[in-house]
Design a protein around this motif. Sequence first.
Motif, PDB file in Angstrom:
ATOM      1  N   ASP A  31       7.757  -6.018 -19.291  1.00 50.71           N
ATOM      2  CA  ASP A  31       8.165  -6.743 -18.095  1.00 50.71           C
ATOM      3  C   ASP A  31       8.094  -5.833 -16.871  1.00 50.71           C
ATOM      4  OD1 ASP A  31       8.999  -9.203 -17.047  1.00 50.71           O
ATOM      5  OD2 ASP A  31      11.061  -8.498 -16.866  1.00 50.71           O
ATOM      6  N   ARG A  32       8.310  -4.541 -17.107  1.00 56.39           N
ATOM      7  CA  ARG A  32       8.241  -3.548 -16.034  1.00 56.39           C
ATOM      8  C   ARG A  32       7.197  -2.497 -16.411  1.00 56.39           C
ATOM      9  NH1 ARG A  32      12.343  -4.106 -12.388  1.00 56.39           N
ATOM     10  NH2 ARG A  32      14.035  -5.505 -12.996  1.00 56.39           N
ATOM     11  N   PRO A  33       5.997  -2.587 -15.833  1.00 55.25           N
ATOM     12  CA  PRO A  33       4.905  -1.668 -16.178  1.00 55.25           C
ATOM     13  C   PRO A  33       5.244  -0.198 -15.985  1.00 55.25           C
ATOM     14  CG  PRO A  33       4.081  -3.514 -14.876  1.00 55.25           C
ATOM     15  CD  PRO A  33       5.576  -3.614 -14.865  1.00 55.25           C
ATOM     16  N   SER A  34       6.162   0.110 -15.053  1.00 55.49           N
ATOM     17  CA  SER A  34       6.507   1.509 -14.784  1.00 55.49           C
ATOM     18  C   SER A  34       7.069   2.203 -16.026  1.00 55.49           C
ATOM     19  CB  SER A  34       7.521   1.592 -13.642  1.00 55.49           C
ATOM     20  OG  SER A  34       8.718   0.895 -13.967  1.00 55.49           O
ATOM     21  N   THR A  35       7.711   1.451 -16.901  1.00 53.45           N
ATOM     22  CA  THR A  35       8.279   2.037 -18.127  1.00 53.45           C
ATOM     23  C   THR A  35       7.179   2.561 -19.042  1.00 53.45           C
ATOM     24  OG1 THR A  35      10.127   0.477 -18.003  1.00 53.45           O
ATOM     25  CG2 THR A  35       9.787   1.604 -20.102  1.00 53.45           C
ATOM     26  N   TRP A  36       6.115   1.764 -19.207  1.00 55.73           N
ATOM     27  CA  TRP A  36       4.988   2.151 -20.061  1.00 55.73           C
ATOM     28  C   TRP A  36       4.247   3.343 -19.468  1.00 55.73           C
ATOM     29  CZ3 TRP A  36       3.287   2.524 -24.590  1.00 55.73           C
ATOM     30  CH2 TRP A  36       1.939   2.534 -24.934  1.00 55.73           C
ATOM     31  N   ILE A  37       4.053   3.328 -18.147  1.00 57.80           N
ATOM     32  CA  ILE A  37       3.382   4.450 -17.472  1.00 57.80           C
ATOM     33  C   ILE A  37       4.219   5.725 -17.622  1.00 57.80           C
ATOM     34  CG2 ILE A  37       2.553   5.329 -15.261  1.00 57.80           C
ATOM     35  CD1 ILE A  37       0.863   3.036 -16.299  1.00 57.80           C
ATOM     36  N   ALA A  38       5.537   5.596 -17.522  1.00 58.17           N
ATOM     37  CA  ALA A  38       6.418   6.758 -17.656  1.00 58.17           C
ATOM     38  C   ALA A  38       6.334   7.369 -19.052  1.00 58.17           C
ATOM     39  CB  ALA A  38       7.861   6.347 -17.357  1.00 58.17           C
ATOM     40  N   ILE A  39       6.285   6.510 -20.068  1.00 59.67           N
ATOM     41  CA  ILE A  39       6.184   6.990 -21.454  1.00 59.67           C
ATOM     42  C   ILE A  39       4.903   7.793 -21.639  1.00 59.67           C
ATOM     43  CG2 ILE A  39       5.868   6.265 -23.855  1.00 59.67           C
ATOM     44  CD1 ILE A  39       7.698   3.846 -23.180  1.00 59.67           C
ATOM     45  N   MET A  40       3.780   7.255 -21.132  1.00 56.63           N
ATOM     46  CA  MET A  40       2.502   7.949 -21.284  1.00 56.63           C
ATOM     47  C   MET A  40       2.499   9.292 -20.563  1.00 56.63           C
ATOM     48  SD  MET A  40      -0.467   5.015 -21.130  1.00 56.63           S
ATOM     49  CE  MET A  40       0.118   4.234 -19.626  1.00 56.63           C
ATOM     50  N   THR A  41       2.956   9.293 -19.308  1.00 58.03           N
ATOM     51  CA  THR A  41       2.900  10.521 -18.501  1.00 58.03           C
ATOM     52  C   THR A  41       3.745  11.632 -19.108  1.00 58.03           C
ATOM     53  OG1 THR A  41       2.644   9.112 -16.534  1.00 58.03           O
ATOM     54  CG2 THR A  41       3.122  11.433 -16.161  1.00 58.03           C
ATOM     55  N   SER A  42       4.951  11.302 -19.534  1.00 53.92           N
ATOM     56  CA  SER A  42       5.831  12.319 -20.122  1.00 53.92           C
ATOM     57  C   SER A  42       5.250  12.883 -21.413  1.00 53.92           C
ATOM     58  CB  SER A  42       7.211  11.712 -20.400  1.00 53.92           C
ATOM     59  OG  SER A  42       7.839  11.336 -19.210  1.00 53.92           O
ATOM     60  N   THR A  43       4.677  12.016 -22.245  1.00 53.21           N
ATOM     61  CA  THR A  43       4.177  12.488 -23.537  1.00 53.21           C
ATOM     62  C   THR A  43       2.906  13.320 -23.388  1.00 53.21           C
ATOM     63  OG1 THR A  43       3.126  10.312 -23.856  1.00 53.21           O
ATOM     64  CG2 THR A  43       5.224  10.692 -24.955  1.00 53.21           C
ATOM     65  N   TRP A  44       2.023  12.966 -22.453  1.00 54.26           N
ATOM     66  CA  TRP A  44       0.839  13.821 -22.317  1.00 54.26           C
ATOM     67  C   TRP A  44       1.224  15.163 -21.676  1.00 54.26           C
ATOM     68  CZ3 TRP A  44      -0.820   9.789 -18.389  1.00 54.26           C
ATOM     69  CH2 TRP A  44      -0.876  10.279 -17.080  1.00 54.26           C
ATOM     70  N   GLY A  45       2.278  15.186 -20.855  1.00 54.36           N
ATOM     71  CA  GLY A  45       2.764  16.455 -20.329  1.00 54.36           C
ATOM     72  C   GLY A  45       3.283  17.350 -21.441  1.00 54.36           C
ATOM     73  N   PHE A  54      11.572   5.208 -11.434  1.00 55.99           N
ATOM     74  CA  PHE A  54      12.326   5.122 -10.185  1.00 55.99           C
ATOM     75  C   PHE A  54      11.428   5.073  -8.947  1.00 55.99           C
ATOM     76  CE2 PHE A  54      14.660   7.615 -13.354  1.00 55.99           C
ATOM     77  CZ  PHE A  54      15.775   6.804 -13.524  1.00 55.99           C
ATOM     78  N   VAL A  55      10.142   5.374  -9.123  1.00 58.37           N
ATOM     79  CA  VAL A  55       9.228   5.457  -7.977  1.00 58.37           C
ATOM     80  C   VAL A  55       8.118   4.410  -8.038  1.00 58.37           C
ATOM     81  CG1 VAL A  55       7.689   6.970  -6.670  1.00 58.37           C
ATOM     82  CG2 VAL A  55       9.704   7.935  -7.805  1.00 58.37           C
ATOM     83  N   LEU A  56       7.515   4.198  -9.226  1.00 52.37           N
ATOM     84  CA  LEU A  56       6.395   3.262  -9.353  1.00 52.37           C
ATOM     85  C   LEU A  56       6.897   1.823  -9.324  1.00 52.37           C
ATOM     86  CD1 LEU A  56       3.321   2.993  -9.853  1.00 52.37           C
ATOM     87  CD2 LEU A  56       3.824   2.960 -12.307  1.00 52.37           C
ATOM     88  N   ILE A  57       6.319   1.010  -8.440  1.00 47.20           N
ATOM     89  CA  ILE A  57       6.758  -0.381  -8.337  1.00 47.20           C
ATOM     90  C   ILE A  57       6.209  -1.194  -9.496  1.00 47.20           C
ATOM     91  CG2 ILE A  57       6.999  -0.250  -5.836  1.00 47.20           C
ATOM     92  CD1 ILE A  57       4.356  -1.722  -5.543  1.00 47.20           C
ATOM     93  N   ASP A  85       0.826  -1.215   0.000  1.00 43.87           N
ATOM     94  CA  ASP A  85       0.000   0.000   0.000  1.00 43.87           C
ATOM     95  C   ASP A  85       0.857   1.260   0.000  1.00 43.87           C
ATOM     96  OD1 ASP A  85      -2.364  -1.413  -0.006  1.00 43.87           O
ATOM     97  OD2 ASP A  85      -2.658  -1.302   2.161  1.00 43.87           O
ATOM     98  N   ILE A  86       1.881   1.267   0.831  1.00 43.18           N
ATOM     99  CA  ILE A  86       2.727   2.456   0.964  1.00 43.18           C
ATOM    100  C   ILE A  86       3.486   2.745  -0.325  1.00 43.18           C
ATOM    101  CG2 ILE A  86       4.788   3.362   2.119  1.00 43.18           C
ATOM    102  CD1 ILE A  86       3.775   1.910   4.668  1.00 43.18           C
ATOM    103  N   ARG A  87       3.932   1.695  -1.000  1.00 41.14           N
ATOM    104  CA  ARG A  87       4.758   1.889  -2.197  1.00 41.14           C
ATOM    105  C   ARG A  87       3.959   2.075  -3.474  1.00 41.14           C
ATOM    106  NH1 ARG A  87       7.659  -0.816   1.446  1.00 41.14           N
ATOM    107  NH2 ARG A  87       9.933  -0.551   1.503  1.00 41.14           N
ATOM    108  N   LEU A  88       2.739   1.539  -3.532  1.00 42.21           N
ATOM    109  CA  LEU A  88       1.989   1.572  -4.788  1.00 42.21           C
ATOM    110  C   LEU A  88       0.896   2.635  -4.820  1.00 42.21           C
ATOM    111  CD1 LEU A  88       1.379   0.355  -7.567  1.00 42.21           C
ATOM    112  CD2 LEU A  88      -0.119  -1.300  -6.430  1.00 42.21           C
ATOM    113  N   ILE A  89       0.013   2.626  -3.828  1.00 39.89           N
ATOM    114  CA  ILE A  89      -1.209   3.428  -3.913  1.00 39.89           C
ATOM    115  C   ILE A  89      -0.967   4.937  -3.913  1.00 39.89           C
ATOM    116  CG2 ILE A  89      -3.460   3.873  -2.876  1.00 39.89           C
ATOM    117  CD1 ILE A  89      -3.136   1.125  -4.258  1.00 39.89           C
ATOM    118  N   PRO A  90      -0.123   5.497  -3.033  1.00 41.34           N
ATOM    119  CA  PRO A  90       0.044   6.959  -3.050  1.00 41.34           C
ATOM    120  C   PRO A  90       0.551   7.503  -4.393  1.00 41.34           C
ATOM    121  CG  PRO A  90       0.905   6.056  -1.008  1.00 41.34           C
ATOM    122  CD  PRO A  90       0.614   4.888  -1.891  1.00 41.34           C
TER     123      PRO A  90
END
Length: 510
Positions: free
Chosen positions: A119-133, A236-239, A53-58
């Motif tokens: 294999d690491r979902p954080s990579t895909w989330i990072a790509i989306m977040t940076s591009t919509w920014g 570096f932050v999203l598990i 919970d501490i590492r994922l949800i916030p």
Amino acid sequence: MAEKLKESSIILDDDGTVSHNEAVATTDMGEEELAFMASFGDEQKKALLRKIDIRLIPFLSFLYLISYLDRANIGNANIEGLSEDLGLSGTQYNICLAIFFVPYILLEIPANMILKKFDRPSTWIAIMTSTWGLVLLCTGFVKSYAGLAVTRVLLGVTEAGFFPGAILIVTSWYSWNEVGVRIALFYTSSALAGAFSGLLAFLIAKMDGIGGYEGWRWIFLLEGGASLLIGLVCPFVLIDTPRHSKWLTDDEKRYLILRKQIEDGGRERAARGDKMSSKVIVSALLDWKIYLQALIALSNTIPNYGLKFTMPQIMKNMGYTSANAQLLTIPPYFLGACSAYVSARFADRYKWRMPSIVGPQLLVIVGFAISFAYAGDIKHRIAECYFAISVACIGLYPIIPSANAWNSNNLAGPAKRAIGIGLLGTFASAGGLGGSFIYIQEESPWYTTGFSVSLGIAVIGLLSALFLDFALWRINKSNEKMTVEEIHAKYTEQELADMGDNSPLFKYRL
């Protein structure tokens, strides 16, 4: 203990322990593995959940807040002069709201299929977040209706995979009876985004004229720049997955992996269910349960998006200045966030999703009925209209978390869950397309279309939830008439695996 467990069907019980259950038969788990699951103590489970919970949800909640803020801030920018400065006329503003959802709707399922390959979902989330920014930054420089429309399309493309991807990530970490409150926790960010956007827009609009840019442009520039930077830190932050988490002990990793396999009917069925195939895609596309959930989702997102895009203007119609109108949107959204969390806690505790949809739908109906009655005289009925909007928000925000938890609970196998979650997200997002047009500026302050459509669709959603609950209960009762032995005598293991959640061994979670 393990020997007794192996004699019968095995799933995770409501509290996460391994127990007998004639609804699901697991035949390929070894004696040592079953003994390990049975020996994993309650305190270990609680400590493990706290770590996750501490590492994922916030951080996931924060990302969704940013996502929702970035798609809905056009409503705040509009009352700061966007339409006037770009010369938007007629329904051009509504078209810019709606056009975002076209690629957003079309790409949700493909985005989840892509996420499954990472294999690491954080990579895909990072790509989306940076591009919509980056897209939002560009929106701050548009000079015309065409430019605004193009950036809205690109924003829809880049944001499409985030919400269904986040749901899929949550379901990979938690057991079925744990996902509801976690989904609600990060979904409340959409309500908080509504509150936060009003406060943020109020502050940013004071930058009007700085650098030669209007206040509404600064809304896009600052919020887009923040999203771009946040995307860069995501890896570096999203598990990622339990298997790749160095902060988990070996026993904790093993427990998380085994319990998901057990929930999916055993190692072999879980492995089969993890493979993306045309059979899995067709199974999801033809699943009647998802379409009932889609009606529930549409009954929420059509009025929710419509209200979110229009609420600043409704507050302005009460006679307040743009600045005060921005601030007055905060309390209703905050109440919505609180109600989503409380409702999800109730649903997870009592293992029953339907009441956490029907109860809030009744509040939505009450809220929009009052608004429909008094909106025409809004300047003299400020208290009644503000109360109605608040009640509607309290009802709106618990519904999507409950629908998503209920949907993911009843999809067998990781691959079908990915498709099913994306499919439900597609329909939910289609509500944004509809919601963009129901509040017609020429109907202000009555908004007859907006309030009447919201009322009608809320009734449809309520009836859909009642029917789905009854239908799943009847199927469970019918399946319980056969014993596990009779089912195995009638079907081969391959046939049962191919049936997925249509198997008579699968127990639907109400």
